[in-house]
Structures are given as structure tokens and as C-alpha cells.
Design an enzyme around this catalytic site. Structure first.
Site, PDB file in Angstrom:
ATOM      1  CB  ALA A  27      53.122 -33.641  11.542  1.00 36.30           C
ATOM      2  N   GLY A  28      54.974 -31.569  12.733  1.00 28.04           N
ATOM      3  CA  GLY A  28      55.300 -30.417  13.539  1.00 28.04           C
ATOM      4  C   GLY A  28      55.929 -29.361  12.616  1.00 28.04           C
ATOM      5  CB  CYS A 134      58.360 -42.589  12.049  1.00 30.59           C
ATOM      6  SG  CYS A 134      58.613 -41.295  10.747  1.00 30.59           S
ATOM      7  CG  ASP A 203      52.243 -37.533   9.785  1.00 30.91           C
ATOM      8  OD1 ASP A 203      52.579 -38.520  10.233  1.00 30.91           O
ATOM      9  OD2 ASP A 203      53.044 -36.390   9.378  1.00 30.91           O
ATOM     10  CG  ASN A 213      52.300 -41.423  12.997  1.00 28.40           C
ATOM     11  OD1 ASN A 213      52.533 -40.246  12.715  1.00 28.40           O
ATOM     12  ND2 ASN A 213      53.024 -42.615  13.750  1.00 28.40           N
ATOM     13  CE  LYS A 239      51.726 -32.706  14.953  1.00 21.79           C
ATOM     14  NZ  LYS A 239      52.817 -33.504  15.907  1.00 21.79           N
TER      15      LYS A 239
HETATM   16  P1  RI2 Z   1      56.153 -34.725  14.911  1.00 26.04           P
HETATM   17  C1  RI2 Z   1      56.189 -37.646  10.440  1.00 26.04           C
HETATM   18  O1  RI2 Z   1      55.907 -37.743   9.167  1.00 26.04           O
HETATM   19  C2  RI2 Z   1      56.005 -39.054  11.179  1.00 26.04           C
HETATM   20  O2  RI2 Z   1      54.869 -39.599  10.615  1.00 26.04           O
HETATM   21  C3  RI2 Z   1      55.966 -38.578  12.643  1.00 26.04           C
HETATM   22  O3  RI2 Z   1      55.171 -39.522  13.309  1.00 26.04           O
HETATM   23  C4  RI2 Z   1      54.982 -37.388  12.592  1.00 26.04           C
HETATM   24  O4  RI2 Z   1      55.433 -36.720  11.362  1.00 26.04           O
HETATM   25  C5  RI2 Z   1      54.773 -36.515  13.708  1.00 26.04           C
HETATM   26  O5  RI2 Z   1      55.827 -35.857  13.776  1.00 26.04           O
HETATM   27  P2  RI2 Z   1      56.946 -37.280   8.065  1.00 26.04           P
HETATM   28  O6  RI2 Z   1      56.904 -35.742   7.793  1.00 26.04           O
HETATM   29  O7  RI2 Z   1      55.359 -33.449  14.417  1.00 26.04           O
HETATM   30  O8  RI2 Z   1      58.313 -37.896   8.549  1.00 26.04           O
HETATM   31  O9  RI2 Z   1      55.758 -35.230  16.318  1.00 26.04           O
HETATM   32  O10 RI2 Z   1      56.357 -38.120   6.858  1.00 26.04           O
HETATM   33  O11 RI2 Z   1      57.651 -34.364  14.816  1.00 26.04           O
END
Ligand code: RI2
Length: 317
Positions: A27-28, A134, A203, A213, A239
Site C-alpha cells: 500500500a505504501g 503478507c 491497505d 488488509n 492509510k
Molecule cells: P505496506 C499489501 O497489499 C499487503 O496487504 C500489506 O499488508 C499492505 O499492502 C501494506 O503494505 P498488496 O499491495 O504499505 O500486496 O506496509 O496487495 O508495505
């Protein structure tokens, strides 16, 4: 040979594609990628009028936002980047505002992760057994920081089907020298008996403190609740979803069956359902570790109102 406008719209198309196909994920990261693409778009824009820029920017924004629907971080990153365009009096000022704001968002986003790492590391105790799901960069940084501080930790990381981001998690932690064990998603409840804390990313977080999430997160929350294991969310405040203040529901992305199974393995009449995220109600969340401190899920609404101020009434669709 591409002219400048084609080159900049290529940047938007390439970024949207990379996010959609999960070459850029988390998400970040997708929020920073969206902001960075808009920065390049504005920086290289060679149109001649403010109105033209606004129109082209709208198209670029829509393309980026259509790439993935669930993580509000992307929406917040994009809208932070374009927030001063409507009040810009000329083309140069509008272009410059996107460049400045997108860079500010990216910088703030990286700083937020560092703050979460240091705040979260204080929550982690020597001897903790952590379960994560994840691959969340916020969670990764918390665990790595606690490890660097000399705390002895054990981590259980779920495989996280179908994309198996758990493999990224275990390798990243192993490279740092963390004691890490990979488990399949269906082992969560059995292993929870050995766990002292669950840490997951986010997310989207709604105004009533509900977490959206990676699919399976709610199973960790239920198993943690049953075993009386504290459940923490590591999340930057971008978020938090402003639209949920007015009651909007979060769209849960569904992706194709090919991510789950080879078509040849199953009868053609079999349907495959592949939701990418799930929702964990606030009552299963002990605390949210943010860059502004540790907050309860019940205080998300207050925090959002304070930060948005008058902006709440201006929320766009
Ligand atoms: P950070 C990811 O989504 C996962 O669901 C993870 O927990 C969330 O983003 C947050 O990730 P995806 O893009 O922002 O893999 O903490 O579907 O890195």
C-alpha cells in the site's frame, strides 16, 4: 520518436500497469509510485494552457487510481499531489505545485515508516514471538528495528497465497539475521498458541477503526482473539480513508482465477473466487502503530477529522 507529452503519458500508463500487475505492490509503495508518476507528468508537461493541464491531469489521475481499488493510500498520495492545482492561477504554478506536493508526499511517507519503526520497536519486547501476514514494509521495519536493538525475537510469517508475499517477508528477515519460520496460511490457528504478538500492515483503515488488509488477515485476528494474543496494525495515517467518514464502503478488489489455479487442473464448470483483501473489525484490534503515535481503533475518526479540518466537506468521489 516520442514527443514530450507522449513520454509523460507513457510514465502514467507504465506506472498504472506496474501497479495493476503487482510489479509494484504494498500500500505504501503504490502510493509513492502514483505520486512519483504525477510528479514526472507535471514536470515534463509541455501543453500551453492551465485548462489543458487540468484536463490532462484528470485523465492521468483517473488512470492511476483505476489501477487498484482498495488501498486508500494510493488515493491519498494522488490527491495530496494535486491538492493545490485548483487554486493555482497559472500553468507554471499548477505544474510546480504537483511537483512540490508529490515530492513532499513521498518524503513524508518514507519518514512515516521510520517513525513507525521506532515507535513499534518499543512495543516489541525481548523474547517476543511475532506472527505477521503478507509483506508489509511498515511491519518489516518495526521487526528489523527491534532486532537491531538487540531484542531476541522469533517470527512466524504466513505464506499468503496466492501471491506468496510471505516468501519476501521470510527472506527479508532472514537476511537481517532474524529467526523466522514460514507457515502455510491454514496453520495460523495452530501456531497462534506459541505467539505473543501479531503485527500486520494496512491497505485501508476506516473511520470506525476497521482494518482492510490482505486476504486472511481477519483469520489471524480471530485466532489471536481466541488465544488472547494482542493484535497490532502498523499503518501510516495516509492509510486512513477520509471517504469512510461519510459512510462510503471500501471496495474489495477481486482478481482473476489464474492467480489461484491453472485452468487445466480443474473442471471447466468450477468457479474460482479470488478476493484480495478482507476486513477486520475494530474490536479485534488492540492498537494501531502510526507515525504520530500508538492509537486505538476507536480514535481513528477523531484523528482524521483533526487532520482533514474543513477538507471533509470537499471530499471528491
Ligand atoms: P505496506 C499489501 O497489499 C499487503 O496487504 C500489506 O499488508 C499492505 O499492502 C501494506 O503494505 P498488496 O499491495 O504499505 O500486496 O506496509 O496487495 O508495505
Amino acid at each position: 520518436m516520442h514527443n514530450n507529452s507522449e513520454r509523460v503519458s507513457d510514465v502514467i500508463a507504465e506506472t498504472a500497469f506496474a501497479i495493476k500487475e503487482m510489479h509494484i505492490r504494498g500500500a505504501g509503495r503504490i502510493a509513492r509510485a502514483g505520486a512519483s508518476a504525477l510528479c514526472d507528468f507535471a514536470d515534463g508537461y509541455d501543453g500551453l494552457t492551465l485548462d489543458g493541464f487540468k484536463r490532462d491531469l484528470d485523465v492521468a489521475v483517473k488512470k492511476i487510481l483505476d489501477s487498484r481499488p482498495t488501498a486508500v493510500s494510493l488515493w491519498n498520495g494522488v490527491h495530496y499531489s494535486i491538492k493545490d492545482v485548483s487554486r493555482s492561477s497559472d500553468l507554471k504554478a499548477a505544474m510546480n505545485s504537483v511537483v512540490v506536493n508529490s515530492k513532499e508526499f513521498i518524503k513524508g511517507s518514507s519518514e512515516a515508516i521510520r517513525s513507525i519503526a521506532s515507535i513499534g520497536a518499543r512495543v516489541v519486547q525481548d523474547g517476543d514471538v511475532i506472527m505477521t501476514h503478507c509483506n508489509s514494509s511498515a511491519v518489516m521495519e518495526v521487526i528489523k528495528e527491534a532486532h537491531r536493538q538487540g531484542k531476541r525475537l522469533k517470527v512466524f510469517a504466513t505464506e499468503s497465497r496466492p501471491w506468496r508475499q510471505g516468501i519476501l517477508t521470510v527472506n527479508e528477515l532472514a537476511d537481517e539475521g532474524v529467526d523466522v519460520t514460514l507457515i502455510i496460511d491454514s496453520a495460523v490457528r495452530v501456531v497462534m498458541k506459541e505467539v505473543s504478538k501479531v503485527l500486520v500492515g494496512a491497505d485501508t483503515i476506516t473511520s470506525n477503526g476497521m482494518l482492510v488488509n490482505k486476504i486472511g488477515t481477519s483469520h489471524l485476528a480471530l485466532a489471536a482473539n481466541e488465544a488472547r494474543v494482542p493484535f497490532y496494525v502498523c499503518s501510516e495515517t495516509y492509510k486512513f480513508s477520509p471517504m469512510t467518514i461519510r459512510g462510503d464502503r471500501v471496495t474489495i478488489e477481486e482478481r482473476g482465477p489464474e492467480e489461484v489455479i491453472n485452468a487445466e487442473e480443474i473442471r471447466s464448470s468450477v468457479k474460482v473466487f479470488n478476493p484480495v483483501f478482507d476486513s477486520t473489525p475494530a474490536k479485534y484490534i488492540d492498537a494501531i502503530i502510526t507515525e504520530v503515535g500508538i492509537v486505538s481503533p476507536g480514535s481513528v475518526y477523531e484523528l482524521m477529522i483533526r487532520r482533514l479540518g474543513d477538507g471533509v466537506s470537499n471530499l471528491r468521489d
